[in-house]
Motif scaffolding. Structure first.
Motif, PDB file in Angstrom:
ATOM      1  N   PHE A  60       0.850  -1.183   0.000  1.00 41.18           N
ATOM      2  CA  PHE A  60       0.000   0.000   0.000  1.00 41.18           C
ATOM      3  C   PHE A  60       0.885   1.232   0.000  1.00 41.18           C
ATOM      4  CE2 PHE A  60      -2.166  -3.263   2.669  1.00 41.18           C
ATOM      5  CZ  PHE A  60      -3.146  -3.609   1.747  1.00 41.18           C
ATOM      6  N   GLU A  61       0.386   2.285  -0.616  1.00 37.60           N
ATOM      7  CA  GLU A  61       1.143   3.534  -0.712  1.00 37.60           C
ATOM      8  C   GLU A  61       0.676   4.504   0.368  1.00 37.60           C
ATOM      9  OE1 GLU A  61       0.939   7.160  -3.812  1.00 37.60           O
ATOM     10  OE2 GLU A  61       1.235   5.188  -4.722  1.00 37.60           O
ATOM     11  N   ARG A  62       1.629   5.011   1.147  1.00 35.40           N
ATOM     12  CA  ARG A  62       1.323   6.010   2.173  1.00 35.40           C
ATOM     13  C   ARG A  62       1.314   7.401   1.528  1.00 35.40           C
ATOM     14  NH1 ARG A  62       5.324   2.960   5.949  1.00 35.40           N
ATOM     15  NH2 ARG A  62       3.901   1.904   7.372  1.00 35.40           N
ATOM     16  N   PRO A  63       0.687   8.371   2.193  1.00 35.95           N
ATOM     17  CA  PRO A  63       0.634   9.734   1.630  1.00 35.95           C
ATOM     18  C   PRO A  63       2.013  10.341   1.362  1.00 35.95           C
ATOM     19  CG  PRO A  63      -0.893   9.554   3.465  1.00 35.95           C
ATOM     20  CD  PRO A  63      -0.095   8.276   3.424  1.00 35.95           C
ATOM     21  N   ASP A  64       3.018   9.940   2.131  1.00 34.09           N
ATOM     22  CA  ASP A  64       4.362  10.494   1.933  1.00 34.09           C
ATOM     23  C   ASP A  64       5.151   9.767   0.842  1.00 34.09           C
ATOM     24  OD1 ASP A  64       5.097   8.076   3.080  1.00 34.09           O
ATOM     25  OD2 ASP A  64       5.993   8.965   4.871  1.00 34.09           O
ATOM     26  N   GLY A  65       4.524   8.776   0.196  1.00 41.64           N
ATOM     27  CA  GLY A  65       5.172   8.039  -0.884  1.00 41.64           C
ATOM     28  C   GLY A  65       5.833   6.747  -0.443  1.00 41.64           C
ATOM     29  N   ASP A 118      -8.793   5.104  -4.941  1.00 45.67           N
ATOM     30  CA  ASP A 118      -8.783   6.243  -5.855  1.00 45.67           C
ATOM     31  C   ASP A 118      -7.489   6.266  -6.656  1.00 45.67           C
ATOM     32  OD1 ASP A 118     -11.225   8.012  -5.344  1.00 45.67           O
ATOM     33  OD2 ASP A 118     -10.523   7.560  -3.323  1.00 45.67           O
ATOM     34  N   GLU A 119      -7.522   6.952  -7.798  1.00 43.00           N
ATOM     35  CA  GLU A 119      -6.378   6.972  -8.708  1.00 43.00           C
ATOM     36  C   GLU A 119      -5.238   7.867  -8.264  1.00 43.00           C
ATOM     37  OE1 GLU A 119      -7.361   7.510 -12.813  1.00 43.00           O
ATOM     38  OE2 GLU A 119      -9.065   6.154 -12.675  1.00 43.00           O
ATOM     39  N   SER A 120      -5.509   8.834  -7.378  1.00 46.12           N
ATOM     40  CA  SER A 120      -4.436   9.751  -7.003  1.00 46.12           C
ATOM     41  C   SER A 120      -4.610  10.241  -5.564  1.00 46.12           C
ATOM     42  CB  SER A 120      -4.411  10.957  -7.942  1.00 46.12           C
ATOM     43  OG  SER A 120      -5.509  11.809  -7.675  1.00 46.12           O
ATOM     44  N   TRP A 121      -3.496  10.702  -4.988  1.00 41.75           N
ATOM     45  CA  TRP A 121      -3.538  11.283  -3.657  1.00 41.75           C
ATOM     46  C   TRP A 121      -4.235  12.632  -3.666  1.00 41.75           C
ATOM     47  CZ3 TRP A 121      -3.531   8.981   0.635  1.00 41.75           C
ATOM     48  CH2 TRP A 121      -2.793   7.831   0.840  1.00 41.75           C
ATOM     49  N   GLU A 122      -4.210  13.336  -4.785  1.00 37.06           N
ATOM     50  CA  GLU A 122      -4.861  14.649  -4.846  1.00 37.06           C
ATOM     51  C   GLU A 122      -6.349  14.525  -4.521  1.00 37.06           C
ATOM     52  OE1 GLU A 122      -2.778  13.589  -7.479  1.00 37.06           O
ATOM     53  OE2 GLU A 122      -1.118  14.684  -6.572  1.00 37.06           O
ATOM     54  N   VAL A 123      -6.999  13.508  -5.071  1.00 36.13           N
ATOM     55  CA  VAL A 123      -8.427  13.301  -4.827  1.00 36.13           C
ATOM     56  C   VAL A 123      -8.665  12.970  -3.350  1.00 36.13           C
ATOM     57  CG1 VAL A 123     -10.389  11.826  -5.422  1.00 36.13           C
ATOM     58  CG2 VAL A 123      -8.801  12.537  -7.197  1.00 36.13           C
ATOM     59  N   VAL A 124      -7.817  12.123  -2.791  1.00 35.06           N
ATOM     60  CA  VAL A 124      -7.958  11.723  -1.387  1.00 35.06           C
ATOM     61  C   VAL A 124      -7.713  12.922  -0.472  1.00 35.06           C
ATOM     62  CG1 VAL A 124      -7.098  10.179   0.417  1.00 35.06           C
ATOM     63  CG2 VAL A 124      -7.293   9.348  -1.941  1.00 35.06           C
TER      64      VAL A 124
END
Length: 192
Positions: A60-65, A118-124
């Protein structure tokens, strides 16, 4: 005269399309409202996972990458919750689930990991008003959902401390219900 007739026909067709669309949206909202009304009265439904299936290998990908591997979740029970910002039932239940997760994590009883598809962190980030709460990660690819067998959202798994998935909650739940805490803390977990 012909131009006016055509304009009237186009306007009439547009009006009919708008009316049909409004009826479809109204029907959708009526069904969703009815589903929501049915949930509180029904028992806190759960599916027992009999075969002691292990958590699939996934990253899984965390918000910090950085990456959170599913295997790193061992040691205490984890509630692994798949959701999306575009999913109406997900949007409704997620705040309560994260609130319950914070309470249980403070007590050292259970960790909640909310996996956005979701496809991107921007949306989240936009969904949370800019700051993503702790415990929220992103699937990163549809392959992660496939490994868990997630086909509808929301979908939630209770993973035991040994990495074995024991319970599955398909669909939205009222995580404030007393039955939720009882199940999650193992006081009344169905026997495997």
């Amino acid at each position: 005269m012909r131009a006016r007739s055509r304009l009237r026909a186009i306007a009439a067709a547009a009006g009919v399309l708008i009316l049909v669309q409004a009826l479809a949206v109204g029907l959708y909202w009526a069904v969703e409202r009815r589903r929501g009304a049915e949930r509180p009265g029904r028992p806190f439904a759960v599916e027992r996972l009999h075969d002691g299936q292990r958590v699939p290998d996934a990253a899984f990908e965390r918000p910090d990458g950085s990456t959170l591997r599913a295997a790193a979740l061992r040691g205490r029970p984890v509630l692994l919750h798949f959701w999306a910002t575009w999913c109406g039932p997900c949007r409704a239940e997620l705040p309560r689930l994260l609130e319950l997760g914070q309470q249980l994590e403070k007590a050292g009883r259970l960790q909640v990991v909310a996996v956005s598809v979701d496809e991107s962190w921007e949306v989240v980030r936009a969904f949370f008003g800019g700051e993503v709460p702790p415990g929220v990660v992103r699937a990163g690819s549809p392959a992660v959902q496939q490994r868990f067998g997630v086909s509808t959202l929301p979908d939630t798994f209770l993973v035991e401390a040994d990495g074995r998935m024991s319970l599955r909650f398909t669909g939205a739940r009222d995580w404030r219900a007393p039955e939720a805490t009882t199940l999650l803390l193992g006081q009344e977990r169905p026997a495997p």
